[in-house]
Design a protein around this motif. Structure first.
Motif, PDB file in Angstrom:
ATOM      1  N   ILE A  58     -19.230  39.370  46.083  1.00  0.00           N
ATOM      2  CA  ILE A  58     -20.067  40.231  46.917  1.00  0.00           C
ATOM      3  C   ILE A  58     -21.483  39.671  46.878  1.00  0.00           C
ATOM      4  O   ILE A  58     -22.044  39.476  45.802  1.00  0.00           O
ATOM      5  CB  ILE A  58     -20.016  41.684  46.398  1.00  0.00           C
ATOM      6  CG1 ILE A  58     -18.587  42.218  46.551  1.00  0.00           C
ATOM      7  CG2 ILE A  58     -21.009  42.566  47.163  1.00  0.00           C
ATOM      8  CD1 ILE A  58     -18.363  43.608  46.001  1.00  0.00           C
ATOM      9  N   GLU A  71     -12.634  38.124  55.356  1.00  0.00           N
ATOM     10  CA  GLU A  71     -11.331  38.216  54.678  1.00  0.00           C
ATOM     11  C   GLU A  71     -10.502  36.984  55.018  1.00  0.00           C
ATOM     12  O   GLU A  71     -10.251  36.712  56.204  1.00  0.00           O
ATOM     13  CB  GLU A  71     -10.601  39.487  55.177  1.00  0.00           C
ATOM     14  CG  GLU A  71      -9.218  39.654  54.585  1.00  0.00           C
ATOM     15  CD  GLU A  71      -8.421  40.809  55.215  1.00  0.00           C
ATOM     16  OE1 GLU A  71      -8.923  41.476  56.147  1.00  0.00           O
ATOM     17  OE2 GLU A  71      -7.282  41.018  54.772  1.00  0.00           O
ATOM     18  N   VAL A  92     -16.629  30.559  47.010  1.00  0.00           N
ATOM     19  CA  VAL A  92     -15.316  31.057  46.587  1.00  0.00           C
ATOM     20  C   VAL A  92     -14.320  29.908  46.622  1.00  0.00           C
ATOM     21  O   VAL A  92     -14.509  28.927  47.348  1.00  0.00           O
ATOM     22  CB  VAL A  92     -14.759  32.188  47.504  1.00  0.00           C
ATOM     23  CG1 VAL A  92     -15.485  33.497  47.297  1.00  0.00           C
ATOM     24  CG2 VAL A  92     -14.759  31.793  48.964  1.00  0.00           C
ATOM     25  N   GLU A 138     -11.181  34.495  43.432  1.00  0.00           N
ATOM     26  CA  GLU A 138     -11.921  35.663  42.965  1.00  0.00           C
ATOM     27  C   GLU A 138     -12.836  36.151  44.068  1.00  0.00           C
ATOM     28  O   GLU A 138     -13.630  35.371  44.592  1.00  0.00           O
ATOM     29  CB  GLU A 138     -12.775  35.273  41.758  1.00  0.00           C
ATOM     30  CG  GLU A 138     -12.331  35.989  40.491  1.00  0.00           C
ATOM     31  CD  GLU A 138     -13.069  35.450  39.285  1.00  0.00           C
ATOM     32  OE1 GLU A 138     -14.035  36.098  38.888  1.00  0.00           O
ATOM     33  OE2 GLU A 138     -12.671  34.377  38.793  1.00  0.00           O
ATOM     34  N   LYS A 139     -12.738  37.418  44.412  1.00  0.00           N
ATOM     35  CA  LYS A 139     -13.587  37.920  45.492  1.00  0.00           C
ATOM     36  C   LYS A 139     -15.039  37.980  45.036  1.00  0.00           C
ATOM     37  O   LYS A 139     -15.296  38.135  43.836  1.00  0.00           O
ATOM     38  CB  LYS A 139     -13.073  39.274  45.986  1.00  0.00           C
ATOM     39  CG  LYS A 139     -13.611  40.497  45.306  1.00  0.00           C
ATOM     40  CD  LYS A 139     -13.197  41.755  46.066  1.00  0.00           C
ATOM     41  CE  LYS A 139     -14.399  42.406  46.716  1.00  0.00           C
ATOM     42  NZ  LYS A 139     -14.121  43.738  47.262  1.00  0.00           N
ATOM     43  N   GLY A 158     -17.929  41.756  56.014  1.00  0.00           N
ATOM     44  CA  GLY A 158     -16.840  41.210  55.211  1.00  0.00           C
ATOM     45  C   GLY A 158     -16.187  39.999  55.862  1.00  0.00           C
ATOM     46  O   GLY A 158     -16.087  39.914  57.096  1.00  0.00           O
ATOM     47  N   SER A 189     -18.983  41.030  51.557  1.00  0.00           N
ATOM     48  CA  SER A 189     -17.844  40.752  50.671  1.00  0.00           C
ATOM     49  C   SER A 189     -17.007  39.617  51.221  1.00  0.00           C
ATOM     50  O   SER A 189     -16.731  39.566  52.421  1.00  0.00           O
ATOM     51  CB  SER A 189     -16.885  41.944  50.551  1.00  0.00           C
ATOM     52  OG  SER A 189     -17.570  43.128  50.571  1.00  0.00           O
ATOM     53  N   ILE A 190     -16.577  38.763  50.335  1.00  0.00           N
ATOM     54  CA  ILE A 190     -15.692  37.650  50.697  1.00  0.00           C
ATOM     55  C   ILE A 190     -14.427  37.846  49.866  1.00  0.00           C
ATOM     56  O   ILE A 190     -14.500  37.839  48.630  1.00  0.00           O
ATOM     57  CB  ILE A 190     -16.378  36.304  50.402  1.00  0.00           C
ATOM     58  CG1 ILE A 190     -17.748  36.288  51.104  1.00  0.00           C
ATOM     59  CG2 ILE A 190     -15.515  35.137  50.881  1.00  0.00           C
ATOM     60  CD1 ILE A 190     -18.632  35.141  50.708  1.00  0.00           C
ATOM     61  N   PHE A 191     -13.305  38.092  50.546  1.00  0.00           N
ATOM     62  CA  PHE A 191     -12.115  38.550  49.822  1.00  0.00           C
ATOM     63  C   PHE A 191     -10.836  38.087  50.519  1.00  0.00           C
ATOM     64  O   PHE A 191     -10.879  37.349  51.490  1.00  0.00           O
ATOM     65  CB  PHE A 191     -12.155  40.083  49.686  1.00  0.00           C
ATOM     66  CG  PHE A 191     -12.143  40.838  50.995  1.00  0.00           C
ATOM     67  CD1 PHE A 191     -13.277  40.910  51.797  1.00  0.00           C
ATOM     68  CD2 PHE A 191     -10.981  41.481  51.437  1.00  0.00           C
ATOM     69  CE1 PHE A 191     -13.264  41.608  53.007  1.00  0.00           C
ATOM     70  CE2 PHE A 191     -10.963  42.175  52.643  1.00  0.00           C
ATOM     71  CZ  PHE A 191     -12.101  42.234  53.428  1.00  0.00           C
ATOM     72  N   GLY A 192      -9.697  38.527  50.014  1.00  0.00           N
ATOM     73  CA  GLY A 192      -8.403  38.136  50.584  1.00  0.00           C
ATOM     74  C   GLY A 192      -7.832  36.962  49.809  1.00  0.00           C
ATOM     75  O   GLY A 192      -7.779  36.996  48.572  1.00  0.00           O
ATOM     76  N   GLU A 193      -7.445  35.907  50.528  1.00  0.00           N
ATOM     77  CA  GLU A 193      -6.802  34.733  49.908  1.00  0.00           C
ATOM     78  C   GLU A 193      -7.833  33.836  49.232  1.00  0.00           C
ATOM     79  O   GLU A 193      -8.051  32.684  49.642  1.00  0.00           O
ATOM     80  CB  GLU A 193      -6.023  33.950  50.967  1.00  0.00           C
ATOM     81  CG  GLU A 193      -4.913  34.741  51.658  1.00  0.00           C
ATOM     82  CD  GLU A 193      -3.792  35.139  50.703  1.00  0.00           C
ATOM     83  OE1 GLU A 193      -3.236  34.236  50.056  1.00  0.00           O
ATOM     84  OE2 GLU A 193      -3.499  36.337  50.611  1.00  0.00           O
ATOM     85  N   VAL A 194      -8.485  34.380  48.192  1.00  0.00           N
ATOM     86  CA  VAL A 194      -9.458  33.618  47.399  1.00  0.00           C
ATOM     87  C   VAL A 194      -9.131  33.862  45.927  1.00  0.00           C
ATOM     88  O   VAL A 194      -8.548  34.897  45.596  1.00  0.00           O
ATOM     89  CB  VAL A 194     -10.926  34.048  47.697  1.00  0.00           C
ATOM     90  CG1 VAL A 194     -11.324  33.671  49.109  1.00  0.00           C
ATOM     91  CG2 VAL A 194     -11.141  35.549  47.483  1.00  0.00           C
TER      92      VAL A 194
END
Ligand SMILES: Nc1nc2c(c(=O)[nH]1)N[C@H]1C(S)=C(S)[C@@H](COP(=O)(O)O)O[C@H]1N2
Ligand SMILES: [Mo]
Length: 196
Positions: A54, A167, A97, A51-52, A165, A44-49
């Protein structure tokens, strides 16, 4: 076809202060390696993006392959020369992302519960890759199967194994060892081992 990525190390200054050479990668981890089935693996690539996302293992394998040969410096004072890794370059993330301008650092999350933080300037660099092969063989489970980060210019506790992940964070929050007294950055040439 694989692109060769070069480590950014000044060869005259190759062994950081207080380190000695060893000829193998000693296995260090907070627990036994997790059991992983690649068909269930997700990154998963998430946080300050914006749109996350997977990624599946197939997605990861479809990214351009890069090879990096770099020295590996453990904070416990051993350094292993010329370790050869294959994987994908961190810059691939920028096309997957859209990273917000508020992002300052990343936290890498691992399947064993481990985390480690890296400022963006150190993360998005020429010699930083996510590796899934070691010396041209599948990454052994002890060394981080299926995916690990390699950041040659920081102590190797930053080279997180079993990555699940990425983040993006608006501040450089401390990870597992950083909360337990390891240096927030960990530059071996400045001997940033413990403390701030
Ligand atoms: N997920 C995870 N990654 C980790 C660790 C860990 O405990 N869990 N230990 C770190 C430390 S302290 C070191 S020195 C290196 C060791 O890598 P190696 O076992 O492949 O030699 O992995 C780093 N990455
Ligand atoms: Mo370590």
């Amino acid at each position: 076809m694989r692109r060769i990525v070069s480590p950014i190390v000044n060869r005259e200054d190759r062994l950081p202060p207080g380190q000695h050479w060893t000829n193998k990668l000693h296995i260090l981890g907070i627990s036994e390696p997790p059991d992983i089935d690649l068909s269930n693996y997700r990154l998963s690539i998430f946080g300050e993006v914006e749109e996350k996302i997977i990624l599946t293992w197939d997605d990861i394998e479809s990214l351009e392959k890069v090879e990096l040969t770099a020295d590996f410096h453990c904070v416990t004072r051993w350094s292993c020369p010329d370790v050869r890794w294959t994987g994908f370059h961190v810059n691939e993330l920028k096309s997957l992302v859209s990273i917000k301008e508020t992002a300052q650092a990343v936290m890498i999350h691992s399947l064993d519960g481990y985390t480690t933080n890296i400022p963006l300037d150190y993360f998005f660099d020429e010699d930083v890759i996510f590796a899934y092969r070691l010396f041209d063989k599948p990454l052994p489970s002890d060394h981080g199967f299926p995916l690990r980060l390699i950041v040659p210019k920081l102590y190797s506790w930053k080279s997180a194994k079993f990555v699940s992940g990425i983040e993006f964070m608006s501040e450089n929050r401390p990870g597992y060892w950083e909360q337990r007294g390891y240096h927030i950055l960990g530059d071996p040439w400045k001997e940033q081992r413990y403390g701030i």
